[in-house]
Write an enzyme that holds these catalytic residues in place. Sequence first.
Site, short mmCIF file in Angstrom:
data_model
loop_
_atom_site.label_atom_id
_atom_site.label_comp_id
_atom_site.label_asym_id
_atom_site.label_seq_id
_atom_site.Cartn_x
_atom_site.Cartn_y
_atom_site.Cartn_z
N GLY A 13 1.03 -1.17 -0.09
CA GLY A 13 -0.09 -0.01 0.04
C GLY A 13 1.00 1.26 0.00
O GLY A 13 0.56 2.19 0.70
N ARG A 16 0.55 5.82 -2.29
CA ARG A 16 0.29 7.10 -1.63
C ARG A 16 0.22 7.22 0.06
O ARG A 16 0.31 5.85 0.44
CB ARG A 16 -1.05 7.56 -2.04
CG ARG A 16 -2.38 6.72 -1.92
CD ARG A 16 -3.50 7.16 -2.17
NE ARG A 16 -4.85 6.27 -2.07
CZ ARG A 16 -5.28 5.26 -2.59
NH1 ARG A 16 -4.83 5.04 -3.95
NH2 ARG A 16 -6.28 4.56 -2.05
N SER A 37 0.62 -1.69 -4.64
CA SER A 37 -0.87 -1.52 -4.31
C SER A 37 -1.44 -2.42 -5.40
O SER A 37 -0.85 -3.23 -6.37
CB SER A 37 -1.24 0.17 -4.57
OG SER A 37 -1.26 0.58 -5.76
N VAL A 64 -2.93 -7.50 -1.76
CA VAL A 64 -2.77 -8.22 -0.29
C VAL A 64 -3.86 -9.18 0.14
O VAL A 64 -3.29 -10.04 1.32
CB VAL A 64 -2.08 -7.19 0.45
CG1 VAL A 64 -0.91 -6.35 0.37
CG2 VAL A 64 -2.95 -6.23 0.97
N TYR A 155 -13.20 -2.31 11.04
CA TYR A 155 -11.87 -1.91 11.12
C TYR A 155 -11.12 -2.03 12.28
O TYR A 155 -9.98 -2.53 12.58
CB TYR A 155 -12.08 -0.34 10.86
CG TYR A 155 -10.63 0.40 10.56
CD1 TYR A 155 -9.83 0.31 9.43
CD2 TYR A 155 -10.13 1.23 11.57
CE1 TYR A 155 -8.89 0.84 9.23
CE2 TYR A 155 -9.18 1.99 11.52
CZ TYR A 155 -8.27 1.69 10.34
OH TYR A 155 -7.01 2.47 10.15
N LYS A 159 -7.52 -4.31 12.78
CA LYS A 159 -6.76 -3.73 13.66
C LYS A 159 -6.18 -4.25 14.72
O LYS A 159 -4.84 -4.34 15.16
CB LYS A 159 -6.83 -2.10 13.62
CG LYS A 159 -6.67 -1.49 12.54
CD LYS A 159 -5.50 -1.82 11.54
CE LYS A 159 -5.66 -0.76 10.27
NZ LYS A 159 -4.39 -1.01 9.61
N ILE A 188 -3.80 10.57 11.06
CA ILE A 188 -2.77 11.14 10.19
C ILE A 188 -3.33 11.76 8.73
O ILE A 188 -4.40 11.07 8.14
CB ILE A 188 -1.91 10.01 9.66
CG1 ILE A 188 -1.20 9.15 10.81
CG2 ILE A 188 -0.73 10.38 8.72
CD1 ILE A 188 -0.36 9.91 11.82
P1 NDP Z 1 -4.59 5.61 2.02
O1 NDP Z 1 -5.83 5.44 1.58
O2 NDP Z 1 -3.76 7.01 1.81
O3 NDP Z 1 -3.53 4.40 1.16
C1 NDP Z 1 -3.93 3.18 1.13
C2 NDP Z 1 -2.87 2.56 0.28
O4 NDP Z 1 -3.16 0.95 0.28
C3 NDP Z 1 -2.93 2.78 -1.17
O5 NDP Z 1 -1.62 2.86 -1.81
C4 NDP Z 1 -3.86 1.89 -1.85
O6 NDP Z 1 -3.78 1.48 -3.07
C5 NDP Z 1 -3.21 0.58 -0.92
N1 NDP Z 1 -4.50 -0.69 -1.02
C6 NDP Z 1 -5.41 -0.58 -0.59
N2 NDP Z 1 -6.23 -1.71 -0.35
C7 NDP Z 1 -5.12 -2.57 -1.01
C8 NDP Z 1 -5.06 -4.06 -1.54
N3 NDP Z 1 -6.32 -4.75 -1.22
N4 NDP Z 1 -3.88 -4.48 -1.79
C9 NDP Z 1 -2.80 -3.64 -2.05
N5 NDP Z 1 -2.78 -2.36 -1.84
C10 NDP Z 1 -3.99 -2.01 -1.16
O7 NDP Z 1 -4.43 5.16 3.37
P2 NDP Z 1 -3.50 5.60 4.80
O8 NDP Z 1 -2.08 5.96 4.14
O9 NDP Z 1 -4.13 6.42 5.60
O10 NDP Z 1 -3.24 4.31 5.39
C11 NDP Z 1 -2.07 3.39 5.45
C12 NDP Z 1 -2.35 2.40 6.65
O11 NDP Z 1 -2.27 3.24 7.83
C13 NDP Z 1 -3.46 1.68 6.78
O12 NDP Z 1 -3.25 0.39 7.05
C14 NDP Z 1 -4.49 2.55 7.69
O13 NDP Z 1 -5.59 1.75 8.20
C15 NDP Z 1 -3.44 2.90 8.70
N6 NDP Z 1 -3.86 4.09 9.49
C16 NDP Z 1 -4.23 5.17 8.90
C17 NDP Z 1 -4.50 6.07 9.74
C18 NDP Z 1 -4.73 7.61 9.29
O14 NDP Z 1 -5.20 8.39 10.03
N7 NDP Z 1 -4.40 7.88 8.17
C19 NDP Z 1 -4.76 6.00 11.14
C20 NDP Z 1 -4.23 4.77 11.73
C21 NDP Z 1 -3.95 3.64 10.88
P3 NDP Z 1 -4.85 1.09 -4.16
O15 NDP Z 1 -6.10 1.36 -3.42
O16 NDP Z 1 -4.64 1.67 -5.44
O17 NDP Z 1 -4.80 -0.34 -4.06
#
Ligand code: NDP
Length: 249
Positions: A13, A16, A37, A64, A155, A159, A188
């Site tokens: 992931g 971004r 991703s 994933v 969710y 987690k 974040i």
């Molecule tokens: P974003 O939505 O900004 O990015 C998520 C990333 O994961 C993208 O690159 C997306 O690409 C990829 N992704 C989603 N589904 C899949 C999949 N099935 N297989 C492979 N890649 C996948 O999320 P964040 O950066 O905010 O979050 C990142 C992590 O941090 C997550 O686990 C989130 O739960 C955790 N988190 C985030 C918080 C926040 O406040 N932002 C707080 C606490 C935890 P694509 O969709 O193109 O596959």
Amino acid sequence: MSDYQGKVAIITGSTRGIGYQIALNLAELGAKVVVSSRNAEDCQRIQQEFESKGLTSLGIAADVSSMEDCKALCNTVIETFGKVDILVNNAGITKDNLMMRMKEDQWDDIMNINLKSVFNMSQALLRNFLKLQGGRIINITSIVGQIGNAGQANYAASKAGIIGFTKSLAREIGSRGITVNAVAPGYIATDMTDTITEDSKEKLFKQIPLGRIGEPQDVANLVAFLGSEEAGYITGQVLNVDGGLVMQG
Ligand code: NDP
């Protein structure tokens, strides 16, 4: 902190948000980073962006939640770079709903993408880590897995599951020099939290001792430390990056 020369890191992931920043940080510290991703074009774009900065990167699309995709991803990386030193299980999504209205597929999708993915990737790389007699697995959980959140039972469960998984695997493979830790971000600024209203953000600020929403870099800094040689005596831990929002005894 020692540099990452010669190290290979997979960050799921990472096209971004938090994952992107983790990948960029590790690449700038000298690691060969695998950006991944579901979107092949995004993976290629980030690979090219990193290469244009003189960094070593490989972009490979994989979902994933699919064991088949995870195995294919890990095999390609091992064929290309020979090994994987650091796995960052970061990919995650939200599908919020109150329990009364939550659909079965909202539960299943979250479990498969957020939690089963961690099993898939860890298992696909276990032989590699055992052969190395070392390595780092860093799982991105959330404060929601620690304290819960109305409308996010799916969710939160995924987690919290990551936390149990992290501690169990840390106990299982610690004797082989492999560390397994979880990072729990608070709020974040990424696409995931973009939909929070200004009003809610205002209320949130008041609860965060450090008085601001976090940046992906805040999380990436901790991951860079946990992935380093210096973090070799830390395992089975959940480390919060949340501006002090959650303080556990
Ligand atoms: P974003 O939505 O900004 O990015 C998520 C990333 O994961 C993208 O690159 C997306 O690409 C990829 N992704 C989603 N589904 C899949 C999949 N099935 N297989 C492979 N890649 C996948 O999320 P964040 O950066 O905010 O979050 C990142 C992590 O941090 C997550 O686990 C989130 O739960 C955790 N988190 C985030 C918080 C926040 O406040 N932002 C707080 C606490 C935890 P694509 O969709 O193109 O596959």
